[in-house]
Write an enzyme that holds these catalytic residues in place. Structure first.
Site, mmCIF file in Angstrom:
data_model
loop_
_atom_site.group_PDB
_atom_site.id
_atom_site.type_symbol
_atom_site.label_atom_id
_atom_site.label_comp_id
_atom_site.label_asym_id
_atom_site.label_seq_id
_atom_site.Cartn_x
_atom_site.Cartn_y
_atom_site.Cartn_z
ATOM 1 N N HIS A 111 -105.243 56.654 -85.166
ATOM 2 C CA HIS A 111 -104.694 55.510 -84.416
ATOM 3 C C HIS A 111 -104.478 55.859 -82.939
ATOM 4 O O HIS A 111 -103.510 55.400 -82.319
ATOM 5 C CB HIS A 111 -103.369 55.023 -85.027
ATOM 6 C CG HIS A 111 -103.502 54.505 -86.430
ATOM 7 N ND1 HIS A 111 -103.683 53.182 -86.728
ATOM 8 C CD2 HIS A 111 -103.489 55.145 -87.628
ATOM 9 C CE1 HIS A 111 -103.763 53.020 -88.044
ATOM 10 N NE2 HIS A 111 -103.657 54.199 -88.610
ATOM 11 N N ASN A 161 -101.111 48.113 -91.668
ATOM 12 C CA ASN A 161 -102.514 47.949 -91.273
ATOM 13 C C ASN A 161 -102.913 46.485 -91.444
ATOM 14 O O ASN A 161 -102.158 45.690 -92.012
ATOM 15 C CB ASN A 161 -103.417 48.793 -92.175
ATOM 16 C CG ASN A 161 -103.489 50.253 -91.734
ATOM 17 O OD1 ASN A 161 -103.115 50.603 -90.614
ATOM 18 N ND2 ASN A 161 -103.965 51.099 -92.619
HETATM 19 FE FE1 HDE Z 1 -100.644 56.581 -90.802
HETATM 20 N N1 HDE Z 1 -100.324 58.079 -89.451
HETATM 21 N N2 HDE Z 1 -100.803 57.962 -92.258
HETATM 22 N N3 HDE Z 1 -101.119 55.126 -92.136
HETATM 23 N N4 HDE Z 1 -100.510 55.218 -89.366
HETATM 24 C C1 HDE Z 1 -100.135 57.908 -88.134
HETATM 25 O O1 HDE Z 1 -98.466 58.948 -86.866
HETATM 26 C C2 HDE Z 1 -100.410 59.243 -92.177
HETATM 27 C C3 HDE Z 1 -101.358 55.291 -93.462
HETATM 28 C C4 HDE Z 1 -100.537 53.868 -89.514
HETATM 29 O O2 HDE Z 1 -99.221 52.701 -83.414
HETATM 30 C C5 HDE Z 1 -99.727 59.175 -87.439
HETATM 31 O O3 HDE Z 1 -97.552 58.514 -84.853
HETATM 32 C C6 HDE Z 1 -100.514 59.873 -93.455
HETATM 33 C C7 HDE Z 1 -101.306 54.039 -94.160
HETATM 34 C C8 HDE Z 1 -100.430 53.220 -88.233
HETATM 35 O O4 HDE Z 1 -98.227 54.622 -83.184
HETATM 36 C C9 HDE Z 1 -99.605 60.184 -88.592
HETATM 37 C C10 HDE Z 1 -101.005 58.921 -94.303
HETATM 38 C C11 HDE Z 1 -101.036 53.105 -93.201
HETATM 39 C C12 HDE Z 1 -100.315 54.249 -87.311
HETATM 40 C C13 HDE Z 1 -100.015 59.351 -89.777
HETATM 41 C C14 HDE Z 1 -101.169 57.723 -93.550
HETATM 42 C C15 HDE Z 1 -100.923 53.804 -91.947
HETATM 43 C C16 HDE Z 1 -100.363 55.486 -88.049
HETATM 44 C C17 HDE Z 1 -100.590 59.571 -86.274
HETATM 45 C C18 HDE Z 1 -101.361 59.061 -95.759
HETATM 46 C C19 HDE Z 1 -100.906 51.588 -93.366
HETATM 47 C C20 HDE Z 1 -100.207 54.126 -85.811
HETATM 48 C C21 HDE Z 1 -99.792 59.218 -85.039
HETATM 49 C C22 HDE Z 1 -100.334 59.422 -96.584
HETATM 50 C C23 HDE Z 1 -99.870 51.204 -94.271
HETATM 51 C C24 HDE Z 1 -98.788 53.958 -85.362
HETATM 52 C C25 HDE Z 1 -98.501 58.848 -85.512
HETATM 53 C C26 HDE Z 1 -98.739 53.751 -83.855
HETATM 54 C C27 HDE Z 1 -100.236 56.743 -87.470
HETATM 55 C C28 HDE Z 1 -100.015 59.857 -91.026
HETATM 56 C C29 HDE Z 1 -101.704 56.527 -94.113
HETATM 57 C C30 HDE Z 1 -100.668 53.098 -90.732
HETATM 58 C C31 HDE Z 1 -100.375 61.473 -88.440
HETATM 59 C C32 HDE Z 1 -100.171 61.318 -93.758
HETATM 60 C C33 HDE Z 1 -101.484 53.818 -95.666
HETATM 61 C C34 HDE Z 1 -100.444 51.736 -87.945
HETATM 62 O O5 HDE Z 1 -98.288 60.610 -88.750
#
Ligand code: HDE
Length: 700
Positions: A85, A158
């Site tokens: 993201h 999402n």
């Molecule tokens: Fe994320 N995800 N994600 N994700 N995600 C990040 O956090 C992570 C997942 C989502 O505009 C990171 O600040 C793991 C699902 C959005 O700043 C990180 C897993 C969904 C955003 C991270 C998921 C999301 C992130 C990278 C699996 C929808 C952007 C930068 C377990 C429900 C937020 C940050 C923004 C961002 C980890 C899966 C949505 C690395 C480990 C499912 C919208 O922490």
């Protein structure tokens, strides 16, 4: 951090103002009274053009503190981009509750009808780097920070309600496979490569999501025209401690709309910032994007009866089974003042919940609760990232956490620990058993094991349900997307393996993809842990085209004009569009504009090369005979017309442009979505037609 009076500049980030150059001097220049440039230490600067040298042509002196400070700061301007993201765009707004939900949750934000809560939203793509293009085929992030009176609540969602994997331990593998391949460093921002489809085809749980990402959901026309989802099942907990499961939905008031793939490819070249520009323009022009918050509420007995495990994030609960209850609206009404300070530094954490909201055991959510806090430390470099205005709560907060890099505010007074025997204010804050957050006391027991629950094993039934819920046009787009992506895969075995999964989803889909790839032999269906249920009903809510917007509001028409364009027609078109809440942009051979039929001068918004038809929702071609003849020889003008026609856009034209259009293969017959503007009311007819967004009847 209060706004302070200053003769320097007061910068507003979010609602909090930071005064820059407090007490700074101003001085007179040719341009008026301006603040005096200073160093970071506030020392006035006399010369910002030349570094300090020994002699006119001599070496630079190390004592030049202004030069060293400036370069030092510049060298450290970048922070690590988000590992996923990375490319995003944020805006401020508010959430307004329609009704009290106190019977369901004690969350303060839902207690009073009409209550407004400040919000910050960041939209993003997932795979691409920070500088990648907006129209990549990708999932969009939809992260909402709600600054409630009882702390910040982040719904980090999402635009697709399911996810690729069931357990957070697979997230690094998924993302490694999706991003650039590690040896070559490409492809950028696309899943159309071997590693991605290798991983997906070896991970049957991802097949439902694979269908969603091959649908038009991953190429939204605008961030304003897409849904958002919390994905996981969460809990809402009322004051009596009763828990209700919930899935969060954001429904765009503007309706849903996507581009077609060929358009996406071209938009990326014409305007890689297409989505952020669109959001910026909409908010700046006062056309505030709006979503309604919907809740799917259910209890344990539904969860037990439901065909799938409600803890499995690769599954939805169809709206037809649990209706979406609309409980409030989210309005984005303010752009950021500074991209870095707000959009880049905003730190969403799934662990940020408030009293009245709680987690479930969804293994993906549990893993996310670790990941987000951890990643913010890496990105923002200090445990004090909550001191940044965009991340700070807007309600009072008191705790004993102190020090660390960039501590803006430490607890005042003597007490920095608890319990302490300093009474009253001196002793600092104390816990509050009534108001404080208490976890829902879900009973938990079991053997400690690395397992995947049997209830997570059906990987194909909902993929099939998604596919059969789409219109013919949407199904054809899914087929084309698979064929496009898998045609970029160089290893034939991976292509065949993907088709082997599609056979478990829908035979016709698999056959169409196999034909599109010209597979020499149809593979056997992939071994399935559970057979595909064929009795799941269609869910119309899953289709974009079955849920069209009611109007053309918020959309843009590009009018290609030349000298001699009929001023009255142009005026009528503009008026009809304004009445609908849509805008007209003028595209001309020169940015200086054209001289209309009545001698008036019409300024252009875009020179034709910079305003191809792909950046508009519909187009008009308004020329006189001479203008049409000139455009017929202009390759970019011809692309404007052929693309608009191929992308099924509604086209309005002045009678003088008819030959030009027909010369480019445009069908001007009735019903083809190509409308002659002979008289003034024709403009209204055109705008009414545009409400359908595309003329699907023209689809080959
Ligand atoms: Fe994320 N995800 N994600 N994700 N995600 C990040 O956090 C992570 C997942 C989502 O505009 C990171 O600040 C793991 C699902 C959005 O700043 C990180 C897993 C969904 C955003 C991270 C998921 C999301 C992130 C990278 C699996 C929808 C952007 C930068 C377990 C429900 C937020 C940050 C923004 C961002 C980890 C899966 C949505 C690395 C480990 C499912 C919208 O922490």
């Amino acid at each position: 951090m209060a706004a302070s009076k200053s003769r320097g500049k007061t910068v507003q980030y979010g609602e909090q103002k930071i005064s820059r150059g407090e007490g700074g001097e101003t001085h007179q220049t040719a341009g008026g009274d301006v603040p005096t440039l200073t160093t970071q230490q506030g020392v006035p600067v006399a010369d910002d053009q030349n570094s300090l040298k020994v002699g006119e042509r001599g070496p630079t002196a190390l004592e030049d503190f202004h030069f060293r400070e400036k370069i030092f700061h510049f060298d450290h301007e970048r922070i690590p981009e988000r590992v996923v993201h990375a490319r995003g765009f944020g805006a401020h707004g508010y959430f307004e509750a329609y009704e009290s939900l106190s019977d369901i949750t004690r969350a303060d934000i839902f207690q009073r009808a009409g209550e407004k809560t400040p919000a910050f939203v960041r939209f993003s793509t997932v795979a691409g780097n920070k500088g990648s293009a907006d129209l990549a085929r990708d999932v969009r992030g939809f992260a909402v920070k709600l600054y409630t009176k009882e702390g910040n609540w982040d719904i980090v969602g999402n635009n697709i309600p399911v996810f690729f994997i069931q357990d957070a331990i697979k997230f690094p593998d998924l993302i490694h496979a999706a991003k650039q391949e590690p040896d070559r460093g490409f492809p950028q921002a696309q899943t159309a490569h071997d590693n991605f489809w290798d991983f997906i085809s070896l991970t049957p749980e991802s097949i439902n999501m694979a269908l969603w990402i091959m649908s038009d959901r991953t190429i939204p026309r605008s961030l304003r025209f897409m849904e958002g989802f919390g994905v996981h099942s969460f809990r809402l907990v009322n004051a009596k401690g009763k828990s209700t499961y919930v899935k969060f939905h954001w429904k765009p008031k503007q309706g849903m709309q996507s581009v077609v793939w060929n358009e996406a490819l071209k938009i990326n070249g014409a305007d890689p910032d297409f989505h952020r520009r669109d959001m910026w323009d909409a908010i700046k022009s006062g056309d505030y994007p709006e979503w309604e918050l919907g809740l799917q509420l259910f209890d344990d007995s539904f969860a037990d009866r439901f065909d799938f495990d409600i803890l499995d994030p690769t599954k939805i609960i169809p709206e037809e089974e649990v209706p979406v209850r609309i409980v409030g609206r989210l309005v984005l009404d303010r752009c950021v003042d500074n991209f870095f300070a707000e959009t880049e530094q905003v730190a969403f954490c799934t662990q940020n919940i408030v009293p009245g909201v709680d987690f479930t055991n969804d293994p993906l959510l549990q893993g996310r609760n670790f990941s987000y806090l951890d990643t913010q430390l890496k990105r923002l470099g200090s445990p004090n990232f909550t001191h940044l205005p965009v991340n700070a709560p807007k309600c009072p907060f008191h705790h004993f956490q102190q020090d660390g890099h960039m501590a803006f505010h430490n607890p005042a007074g003597r007490a920095n620990y608890e319990p302490n025997s300093w009474g009253g204010k001196e002793g600092g804050p104390r816990e509050n058993p009534e108001r404080g957050f208490t976890s829902y006391p879900a009973p938990e027991a079991g053997d400690k094991r690395r397992v995947r629950s049997e209830t997570f094993a059906d990987h194909y039934s909902q993929a099939r349900q998604f596919y059969i819920s789409q219109t013919d046009v949407e199904q054809a787009h899914i087929v084309s997307a698979f064929v496009f992506e898998l045609s970029k895969v160089e290893t034939p075995a991976i292509r065949a393996r993907m088709v082997s999964h599609l056979l478990n989803v829908d035979k016709d889909l698999a056959k169409a993809v196999a034909e599109g790839l010209r597979l020499d032999e149809m593979p056997k269906p992939a071994p399935a842990a559970k057979p595909t249920k064929t009795d799941l009903k269609e869910s119309p809510a899953l289709s974009i085209l079955r849920n069209p917007p009611e109007s053309f509001r918020g959309r843009k028409v590009g009018a290609l004009v030349t000298d001699g364009a009929d001023a009255a027609l142009l005026g009528a078109l503009k008026k009809a569009l304004e009445k609908e809440g849509a805008t007209l942009k003028i595209v001309a051979p020169h940015i200086g504009g054209v001289k209309a039929s009545d001698g008036t001068w019409i300024k252009a918004d875009e020179k034709i090369d910079g305003g191809p038809s792909v950046v508009f929702d519909a187009v008009a071609v308004l020329t006189d005979q001479a203008g049409a003849a000139k455009l017929a020889k202009h390759p970019v003008a011809r692309d404007f017309i052929t693309d608009a026609f191929a992308h099924l856009k509604f086209i309005a034209y002045a009678p003088a442009a008819k030959d030009l259009l027909e010369g480019e293969g445009v069908d001007t017959a009735e019903g083809a979505g190509v409308i002659a503007l002979a008289k003034k009311p024709d403009a209204d007819r055109f705008v009414t037609a545009c409400r359908d967004l595309r003329c699907w009847a023209r689809n080959p």
